[in-house]
Design a protein around this motif. Sequence first.
Motif, mmCIF file in Angstrom:
data_model
loop_
_atom_site.group_PDB
_atom_site.id
_atom_site.type_symbol
_atom_site.label_atom_id
_atom_site.label_comp_id
_atom_site.label_asym_id
_atom_site.label_seq_id
_atom_site.Cartn_x
_atom_site.Cartn_y
_atom_site.Cartn_z
ATOM 1 N N ASN A 1 49.418 36.705 43.068
ATOM 2 C CA ASN A 1 48.421 36.022 43.719
ATOM 3 C C ASN A 1 47.413 36.005 42.783
ATOM 4 O OD1 ASN A 1 47.112 34.883 45.976
ATOM 5 N ND2 ASN A 1 46.597 36.541 46.836
ATOM 6 N N GLY A 2 47.473 35.792 41.582
ATOM 7 C CA GLY A 2 46.231 35.778 40.412
ATOM 8 C C GLY A 2 45.765 36.910 40.332
ATOM 9 N N GLY A 3 46.363 38.078 40.611
ATOM 10 C CA GLY A 3 45.772 39.347 40.287
ATOM 11 C C GLY A 3 44.775 39.906 41.385
ATOM 12 N N HIS A 4 44.790 39.167 42.666
ATOM 13 C CA HIS A 4 43.914 39.415 43.740
ATOM 14 C C HIS A 4 44.526 40.284 44.627
ATOM 15 C CE1 HIS A 4 41.093 36.792 42.455
ATOM 16 N NE2 HIS A 4 41.865 35.754 42.684
ATOM 17 N N PHE A 5 45.942 40.340 44.514
ATOM 18 C CA PHE A 5 46.746 41.601 45.600
ATOM 19 C C PHE A 5 46.451 42.859 45.081
ATOM 20 C CE2 PHE A 5 50.665 44.092 45.723
ATOM 21 C CZ PHE A 5 50.990 44.084 47.041
ATOM 22 N N ILE A 6 45.822 43.211 44.116
ATOM 23 C CA ILE A 6 45.318 44.817 43.682
ATOM 24 C C ILE A 6 43.719 44.935 43.919
ATOM 25 C CG2 ILE A 6 47.126 45.184 42.302
ATOM 26 C CD1 ILE A 6 45.478 44.690 39.810
ATOM 27 N N LEU A 7 43.500 46.108 43.997
ATOM 28 C CA LEU A 7 42.097 46.379 44.142
ATOM 29 C C LEU A 7 41.217 46.369 42.966
ATOM 30 C CD1 LEU A 7 42.226 49.770 46.428
ATOM 31 C CD2 LEU A 7 41.524 47.393 47.318
ATOM 32 N N ALA A 8 41.793 46.785 41.847
ATOM 33 C CA ALA A 8 41.075 46.878 40.769
ATOM 34 C C ALA A 8 40.736 45.240 40.094
ATOM 35 C CB ALA A 8 42.094 47.599 39.596
ATOM 36 N N ASP A 9 39.790 45.297 39.424
ATOM 37 C CA ASP A 9 39.499 44.008 38.628
ATOM 38 C C ASP A 9 39.464 44.064 37.427
ATOM 39 O OD1 ASP A 9 38.571 41.411 38.667
ATOM 40 O OD2 ASP A 9 36.615 41.996 39.000
ATOM 41 N N TYR A 10 40.713 43.447 36.550
ATOM 42 C CA TYR A 10 40.884 43.705 35.246
ATOM 43 C C TYR A 10 40.774 42.343 34.867
ATOM 44 C CZ TYR A 10 43.399 47.861 36.494
ATOM 45 O OH TYR A 10 43.907 49.046 37.176
ATOM 46 N N THR A 11 40.067 42.146 33.636
ATOM 47 C CA THR A 11 40.051 40.781 32.758
ATOM 48 C C THR A 11 41.634 40.529 32.461
ATOM 49 O OG1 THR A 11 39.662 41.560 30.885
ATOM 50 C CG2 THR A 11 37.796 41.275 32.137
ATOM 51 N N ASP A 12 41.698 39.031 32.152
ATOM 52 C CA ASP A 12 42.881 38.609 31.669
ATOM 53 C C ASP A 12 43.298 39.349 30.424
ATOM 54 O OD1 ASP A 12 43.410 37.113 33.869
ATOM 55 O OD2 ASP A 12 42.607 35.225 33.030
ATOM 56 N N SER A 13 42.156 39.329 29.343
ATOM 57 C CA SER A 13 42.385 39.850 28.142
ATOM 58 C C SER A 13 42.936 41.420 28.207
ATOM 59 C CB SER A 13 41.264 39.672 27.443
ATOM 60 O OG SER A 13 40.975 40.928 26.835
ATOM 61 N N TYR A 14 42.207 42.100 29.169
ATOM 62 C CA TYR A 14 42.678 43.539 29.272
ATOM 63 C C TYR A 14 44.197 43.572 29.768
ATOM 64 C CZ TYR A 14 42.453 48.160 31.289
ATOM 65 O OH TYR A 14 42.639 49.418 31.578
ATOM 66 N N LYS A 15 44.489 42.927 30.561
ATOM 67 C CA LYS A 15 45.916 42.804 31.183
ATOM 68 C C LYS A 15 46.827 42.526 30.278
ATOM 69 C CE LYS A 15 45.005 40.372 35.189
ATOM 70 N NZ LYS A 15 44.981 39.695 36.548
ATOM 71 N N LEU A 16 46.483 41.564 29.614
ATOM 72 C CA LEU A 16 47.602 41.077 28.284
ATOM 73 C C LEU A 16 47.644 42.339 27.317
ATOM 74 C CD1 LEU A 16 49.178 38.710 27.413
ATOM 75 C CD2 LEU A 16 47.283 38.169 25.563
ATOM 76 N N ARG A 17 46.437 42.753 26.794
ATOM 77 C CA ARG A 17 46.551 43.936 25.857
ATOM 78 C C ARG A 17 47.186 45.089 26.407
ATOM 79 N NH1 ARG A 17 43.094 40.511 24.046
ATOM 80 N NH2 ARG A 17 42.559 40.693 21.871
#
Length: 334
Positions: A119-135
């Motif tokens: 769901n585009g990362g909206h399922f979780i509470l935390a708010d990570y940037t795309d680059s953070y997630k990839l790294r």
Amino acid sequence: MIINLFALVGTCLTLAMGFRALLESNFVLAMVLTSAALIFFAAHLAIRFSSSYHLPSRLVLYSLSLLMLYLIYSGGVDNTGPLWTYILPPVALFLGGLSLGLFNIVLFSVLCLFLLYFNGGHFILADYTDSYKLRFILSFFTVTFLSCCYEYSRKASYEHIQSLSDKFEQLAKTDPLTGLANRREMMEQINKEYARLSRNNSTLSLLLLDVDRFKTINDGFGHDVGDIVLQELANIFTQNIRVHDIVARWGGEEFLIMLPDTNTQQAIEVAEKLLNKVATHHFEIKHFRKQVTVSIGVAELHPLTTVTNAVAKADKYLYQAKQNGRNQVCYDAQ
Ligand SMILES: Nc1nc2c(ncn2[C@@H]2O[C@H](COP(=O)(O)OP(=O)(O)OP(=O)(O)O)[C@@H](O)[C@H]2O)c(=O)[nH]1
């Protein structure tokens, strides 16, 4: 011991972090961390009070995985939660071994990707940037890869050392010339059997065999021929006893045979049989085309004697057989 250490370190660390989260009024995180601390502590108690490591190691691994998933989900403190997941690959591989550990890491990674990207990362509470997630994902896979390489080489080294240890253990028990048990191994087996017969009130017998005039074979035909004679004799003895009897090379040209659950009378019959088998065997080794004979001393070992006494008695009767002219069996005639 290492699993216990993991459980204790996990307990202390998660308890301290849970306390900190409580002070910062982060009650959900405090509760999750405290629950994890309790599970780790339970694993520690299970290791202390039961001999099985299976359940505690699974408990540590699965609760650690769930805690890491929660930290990714919530972000922990200031989105630093995912940093703790690097603990997981080495711990999973240590606790589960290469295949089970890797299976757990793959399962964890799938759940991780689901949390981060569903769901585009909206399922979780935390708010990570795309680059953070990839790294994060790439660095997690790198740590996993390196941990697997380490575990693979650790396992290979362990197996190599284990096989060397088995080989040396075997060599330490065996006589290199005949492949029979050596004197030390035989003493161990006799002592074991003696403990058993003391419990069952049964008897065993010992046959001490010595090749007659063996020196003349060595002197007349060479030491290498003498060696082959000893090997052939070892084969004759092994082929003519029961599977649970044990034959050992006791000394130079001396052999000791242990016959469990056998009294003197039965042992004499075995000794006579071996005497005849040897006397009728045709040795054909290089120029050596002769018959060989052996002398045999028989002694019974029962709960009222000691191993040392029984061996000494067999030796006494062997000496008597030699004195009486060789190629015969001597025993306690009473
Ligand atoms: N070929 C060979 N000979 C050995 C080995 N171990 C001991 N011997 C020889 O065994 C011989 C034993 O000789 P003795 O103790 O005099 O006994 P024997 O000639 O058999 O005479 P009796 O026992 O009195 O019948 C010696 O010549 C030892 O060198 C071995 O591993 N290989």
